[in-house]
Design a protein around this motif. Structure first.
Motif, short mmCIF file in Angstrom:
data_model
loop_
_atom_site.label_atom_id
_atom_site.label_comp_id
_atom_site.label_asym_id
_atom_site.label_seq_id
_atom_site.Cartn_x
_atom_site.Cartn_y
_atom_site.Cartn_z
N SER A 225 0.26 30.48 37.40
CA SER A 225 1.10 29.17 37.50
C SER A 225 2.20 29.06 36.44
N ILE A 226 1.75 29.67 35.52
CA ILE A 226 2.84 29.59 34.43
C ILE A 226 4.18 30.42 34.58
N TRP A 227 3.75 31.56 35.19
CA TRP A 227 4.91 32.26 35.48
C TRP A 227 5.77 31.91 36.77
N ALA A 228 4.81 31.05 37.68
CA ALA A 228 5.62 30.72 38.92
C ALA A 228 6.76 29.60 38.45
N ALA A 229 6.01 28.55 37.69
CA ALA A 229 6.87 27.59 37.32
C ALA A 229 8.13 28.13 36.32
N ALA A 230 7.95 29.21 35.55
CA ALA A 230 9.20 29.81 34.88
C ALA A 230 10.30 30.49 35.72
N ASP A 231 9.73 30.93 36.83
CA ASP A 231 10.37 31.95 37.67
C ASP A 231 11.43 30.66 38.38
N ALA A 232 10.59 29.63 38.81
CA ALA A 232 11.26 28.60 39.64
C ALA A 232 12.42 27.97 38.79
N ASP A 233 12.23 27.73 37.52
CA ASP A 233 13.22 27.36 36.85
C ASP A 233 14.46 28.44 36.69
N ALA A 234 14.21 29.57 36.48
CA ALA A 234 15.04 30.63 35.99
C ALA A 234 15.91 30.62 37.51
N GLN A 235 15.35 30.71 38.51
CA GLN A 235 16.03 30.72 39.67
C GLN A 235 17.09 29.70 39.94
N LYS A 236 16.56 28.39 39.80
CA LYS A 236 17.45 27.03 39.70
C LYS A 236 18.79 27.48 39.00
N ALA A 237 18.46 28.06 37.62
CA ALA A 237 19.57 28.17 36.80
C ALA A 237 20.62 29.10 37.44
N GLN A 238 20.13 30.50 37.95
CA GLN A 238 20.69 31.33 38.54
C GLN A 238 21.77 30.54 39.60
N GLN A 239 21.13 30.08 40.75
CA GLN A 239 21.76 29.30 41.74
C GLN A 239 22.77 28.33 41.20
N ALA A 240 22.56 27.59 40.24
CA ALA A 240 23.39 26.80 39.71
C ALA A 240 24.85 27.47 39.30
N ASP A 241 24.54 28.48 38.54
CA ASP A 241 25.69 29.60 38.11
C ASP A 241 26.53 30.09 39.16
N GLN A 242 25.95 30.52 40.15
CA GLN A 242 26.53 30.98 41.29
C GLN A 242 27.47 29.98 42.09
#
Length: 297
Positions: A225-242
């Motif tokens: 669960s810890i990793w899933a939450a971190a992965d979701a946050d990272a992907q949101k940041a990447q999408q915002a950058d794109q």
């Protein structure tokens, strides 16, 4: 009488400066590396370079076999193959620890054996690295505690990422023992195919065993669960950058930071919870068994 004394002193001095088998090995290795580097610079055909590489590795393997002698560890073969995978700086597997690898099978347990002298020389070269990611301490005991040691010493195309350290009983006759649980990866995040890695320093020998974790390391829901939450946050940041469609890399940096932190938090969670899992006793026993076998207990 003076002539006899002079001859004795000359012979004594010659013996003192005679190259050791390890010196001869290092000289032959460095000469081979330099020759291949020269071929690379001269744009020699890759087939020629590869053939020379294989020939030189075979020679170095024989030299190491003479230095190390046969391995005497239960369930492992007596003869090994050179741990270095290439003498060509352009290849994966270049610069690994000087030693022999004894394997039960292609995917099964293996032991890499070196000497203190060769290991200390190798660590000295790593301590001189200009890239901080490749630097290692010169002290063997300190180096064995680091992920980077296993990545560079016995890995080739992936990095070792430690999950936790086992507390073992030092086998009789061993000078030091370090046991770790971890996995090989090319990315951050959970590693479900983990290995037990055990290093034993005994006399003039440094032995490093690696075996698939048995039993398999279980998944722990809280850590996933810890990793899933971190992965979701990272992907949101990447999408915002794109979506921004600009050169500003702030969001990309934020995404990478979230993945890195998530990876560290996940492994810390595993180290905290795994000792309470029923599988842990078996993993600890596996590590202790490898240590005892390598120490000749």
């Amino acid at each position: 009488m003076r002539l006899v004394l002079t001859l004795l002193l000359t012979l004594s001095a010659s013996a003192a400066y005679a190259a050791s088998p390890e010196d001869d090995y290092i000289a032959a290795r460095d000469k081979a590396m330099a020759a291949i580097a020269a071929q690379e610079s001269a744009n020699t055909a890759i087939e020629t370079i590869d053939a020379q590489n294989e020939k030189d590795l075979a020679d170095l393997q024989q030299r190491l076999a003479s230095i190390l002698g046969p391995l005497q560890v239960k369930d492992f073969p007596a003869t090994g193959t050179i741990n270095l995978q290439s003498l060509n700086a352009s290849d994966i597997g270049y610069g690994m620890l000087d030693g022999l690898r004894y394997s039960q099978s292609d995917d099964g347990p293996s032991i890499v054996v070196s000497t203190r002298g060769l290991t200390e020389r190798w660590l000295k070269s790593k301590a001189a690295e200009t890239d901080a990611d490749f630097k290692l301490p010169t002290d063997i005991g300190e180096a064995l505690k680091l992920d980077g040691f296993y990545t560079q010493a016995i890995g080739s195309d992936a990095a070792f990422s430690g999950t936790l350290d086992f507390s073992l009983k030092k086998p009789e006759g061993a000078d030091a023992v370090v046991a770790r649980l971890g996995g090989w990866t090319q990315d951050v995040g959970p590693i479900y195919d983990q290995h037990v890695v055990v290093a034993v320093v005994k006399g003039d020998r440094v032995l490093i065993a690696e075996a698939p974790a048995s039993p398999a390391v279980p998944k722990i829901a809280a850590c996933d669960s810890i990793w899933a939450a971190a992965d979701a946050d990272a992907q949101k940041a990447q999408q915002a950058d794109q979506g921004a469609n600009q050169d500003d890399s702030t969001n990309t940096d934020a995404g990478n930071a979230a993945w890195e932190k998530g990876d560290a938090d996940y492994r810390a969670c595993m180290a905290q919870h795994l000792p309470g899992d029923p599988a842990f006793a078996g993993l600890l026993a596996q590590a202790q068994g490898l240590a005892d076998s390598m120490a000749g207990k």
